[in-house]
Scaffold this motif. Sequence first.
Motif, PDB file in Angstrom:
ATOM      1  N   VAL A   1      -7.990   0.787   4.831  1.00 31.26           N
ATOM      2  CA  VAL A   1      -7.462   2.080   4.591  1.00 31.26           C
ATOM      3  C   VAL A   1      -8.281   3.179   4.942  1.00 31.26           C
TER       4      VAL A   1
ATOM      5  N   THR B   1      -3.392   7.550   5.518  1.00 31.53           N
ATOM      6  CA  THR B   1      -2.383   7.217   4.357  1.00 31.53           C
ATOM      7  C   THR B   1      -3.090   7.678   3.038  1.00 31.53           C
TER       8      THR B   1
ATOM      9  N   THR C   1      -5.098   4.147   9.127  1.00 30.34           N
ATOM     10  CA  THR C   1      -4.991   2.974   8.260  1.00 30.34           C
ATOM     11  C   THR C   1      -4.434   1.826   9.176  1.00 30.34           C
TER      12      THR C   1
ATOM     13  N   HIS D   1       0.803  -1.021   0.080  1.00 32.68           N
ATOM     14  CA  HIS D   1       0.018  -0.045   0.213  1.00 32.68           C
ATOM     15  C   HIS D   1       0.832   1.349  -0.043  1.00 32.68           C
TER      16      HIS D   1
END
Length: 263
Positions: free
Chosen positions: A256, A260, A216, A101
């Motif tokens: 998520v 982030t 996240t 990610h």
Amino acid sequence: MAALFPRPLARGRRRGARGGWSLFFSNSDRDDAQERRNLDMFEAHRVQGIVIYPLGDVVPRLEGLADRGIRSVVVGPIRQSSKVASVLFDDRGGGRLAGEHLLDLGRRRLLFLGNPAVSQSNDRLAGLREAVSGSDTSLSIIDVSHLAIEDGLRAGEQIIAMPVTERPDAVFAANDMVALGVLTQLLRHGIRVPEEIALIGFDDVAQAHQGVVPLTSVRQPGYEIGRAAGAALLQQLADPTAPPPATTPFPAELIVRESTVGR
């Protein structure tokens, strides 16, 4: 840590939902000595079984308890044992998801915060290393002692003290409490999350989505893991002569949030 008794106990303990079992809970508070004392207490009370999320290698002690008729289940990785069952979570896969990610977001100066004495922390770091292997990414590590929010606050101070050009542009913490400590410290000093530093935790505790900047996190299915551990223990108690049941590792899931990807 939890233990099963075959009959109702005194006030303050919980009655199991099925089978007439009573449950006794204890917390080591991330202290090896307290963990040993808890096991001593359970043995002295002649419990029938134990479910434990251990700090270190408790297998020799649990094997000794098994020889005395006390069966057990470890939540987390253990070295192979013919006497101790385990319920696993894919910590390495969770670390890999976090790393992928961050790479997808273009982050290239990564910092990992974890405790090398905790096997789950090491597995999460190993997954992160797998994700960034072969990329143009730098990875640094700060060891934290107890994986508590105070450790995150101290790590945040270390990050802030770095020259701006040397600070990480992403931090992956071995659990959410450390990540939340880092987040608090960064925001106190005016560092924007995630614009300047992206941040990922692990476990997806309730506080992860409640902060000024929702965190996240890699989610562990705590209810399902606990249910599987209880089932594995009851299976052993139903047939003490059978080998410990095998379980399939629970997969990781990345949740998520704004720490982030921003708003």
